[in-house]
Design an enzyme around this catalytic site. Structure first.
Site, PDB file in Angstrom:
ATOM      1  N   GLU A  93       0.842  -1.203   0.000  1.00  0.00           N
ATOM      2  CA  GLU A  93       0.000   0.000   0.000  1.00  0.00           C
ATOM      3  C   GLU A  93       0.876   1.252   0.000  1.00  0.00           C
ATOM      4  O   GLU A  93       2.005   1.232   0.486  1.00  0.00           O
ATOM      5  CB  GLU A  93      -0.921  -0.060   1.231  1.00  0.00           C
ATOM      6  CG  GLU A  93      -1.774   1.160   1.512  1.00  0.00           C
ATOM      7  CD  GLU A  93      -2.773   1.538   0.434  1.00  0.00           C
ATOM      8  OE1 GLU A  93      -2.370   1.665  -0.718  1.00  0.00           O
ATOM      9  OE2 GLU A  93      -3.955   1.760   0.759  1.00  0.00           O
ATOM     10  N   ASP A  94       0.352   2.339  -0.542  1.00  0.00           N
ATOM     11  CA  ASP A  94       1.152   3.569  -0.603  1.00  0.00           C
ATOM     12  C   ASP A  94       1.275   4.237   0.760  1.00  0.00           C
ATOM     13  O   ASP A  94       2.359   4.621   1.179  1.00  0.00           O
ATOM     14  CB  ASP A  94       0.592   4.553  -1.648  1.00  0.00           C
ATOM     15  CG  ASP A  94      -0.872   4.920  -1.435  1.00  0.00           C
ATOM     16  OD1 ASP A  94      -1.526   4.384  -0.506  1.00  0.00           O
ATOM     17  OD2 ASP A  94      -1.385   5.763  -2.204  1.00  0.00           O
ATOM     18  N   ARG A 122       1.719  11.741  -9.577  1.00  0.00           N
ATOM     19  CA  ARG A 122       2.109  10.356  -9.262  1.00  0.00           C
ATOM     20  C   ARG A 122       3.488  10.017  -9.819  1.00  0.00           C
ATOM     21  O   ARG A 122       4.180   9.147  -9.301  1.00  0.00           O
ATOM     22  CB  ARG A 122       1.113   9.361  -9.874  1.00  0.00           C
ATOM     23  CG  ARG A 122      -0.259   9.363  -9.245  1.00  0.00           C
ATOM     24  CD  ARG A 122      -1.020   8.126  -9.720  1.00  0.00           C
ATOM     25  NE  ARG A 122      -2.457   8.249  -9.544  1.00  0.00           N
ATOM     26  CZ  ARG A 122      -3.112   8.001  -8.416  1.00  0.00           C
ATOM     27  NH1 ARG A 122      -2.444   7.630  -7.343  1.00  0.00           N
ATOM     28  NH2 ARG A 122      -4.418   8.118  -8.343  1.00  0.00           N
TER      29      ARG A 122
END
Ligand code: IMP
Length: 173
Positions: free
Chosen positions: A96-97, A162
């Site tokens: 997960e980020d 991003r």
């Protein structure tokens, strides 16, 4: 106008991801690992982390709803893309980020646990300890960061930023 201030430079990220990879290789010695990437934010972390792994590795992708144009969570998590394959008997590592409130990870953890993996662990690239609302087991953490809204290395604001190779603080949006 928005302003970007670098919080974690690209070389520090690369170093830390290598360290996490070494730890994962050690922990999964003699086993294999099935990476579950949480789209879209974890794409960069997944790509770099996976390439440090020497244990047999497979991967799958799911997606959950994001904030949209807002920078605070609604608290409601929606699965917008499910995994392609089942998790039974797999050694699953969620990638997960960021763990912000922890609500997304808790939702995913409970959902994937119910699919009977052999084991289930969590790797979060970033954590914001000050904002945590619910407890989630975080087995591998890249960096702890202050309560600021960050972008880059997969993380976005309104689908932008991003692609940045570093993590930056976004102010003034
Ligand atoms: P949580 O459910 O509050 O832990 O939020 C998790 C999700 O919110 C993450 O997977 C991110 O997509 C998003 N998020 C939380 N904090 C940030 C941030 O500082 N920048 C970009 N996205 C964030």
């Amino acid at each position: 106008m928005s302003k970007l201030e670098i919080l974690i430079p690209a070389d520090k990220i690369a170093e830390r991801v290598q360290e996490l990879g070494r730890q994962i290789n050690e922990d999964y010695k003699g086993k294999s690992v099935h990476l579950v990437c949480v789209l879209k934010g974890a794409y960069a972390f997944l790509a770099d982390l996976a390439r440090t792994l020497e244990v047999p590795t497979s991967m799958d992708f799911l997606a959950v709803s994001s904030y949209g144009k807002d920078t605070t969570t609604s608290g409601e998590v929606q699965l917008t893309k499910d995994l392609d394959s089942g998790l039974e008997r797999k050694e699953v590592l969620i990638v997960e980020d960021i763990a912000d409130t922890g609500l997304t990870l808790r939702y995913l953890y409970n959902m994937l646990k119910a699919r009977n993996p052999a084991s289930l662990k969590v790797a979060a690239f970033l954590v914001k300890p000050a904002r945590r609302q619910v407890e989630v087991p975080l087995d591998y953490v890249g960096f702890e960061i202050p309560d600021r809204f960050v972008v880059g290395y997969g993380l976005d604001f309104d689908q932008k930023y991003r692609h940045l190779p570093h993590v930056a603080v976004l102010d003034g949006e």
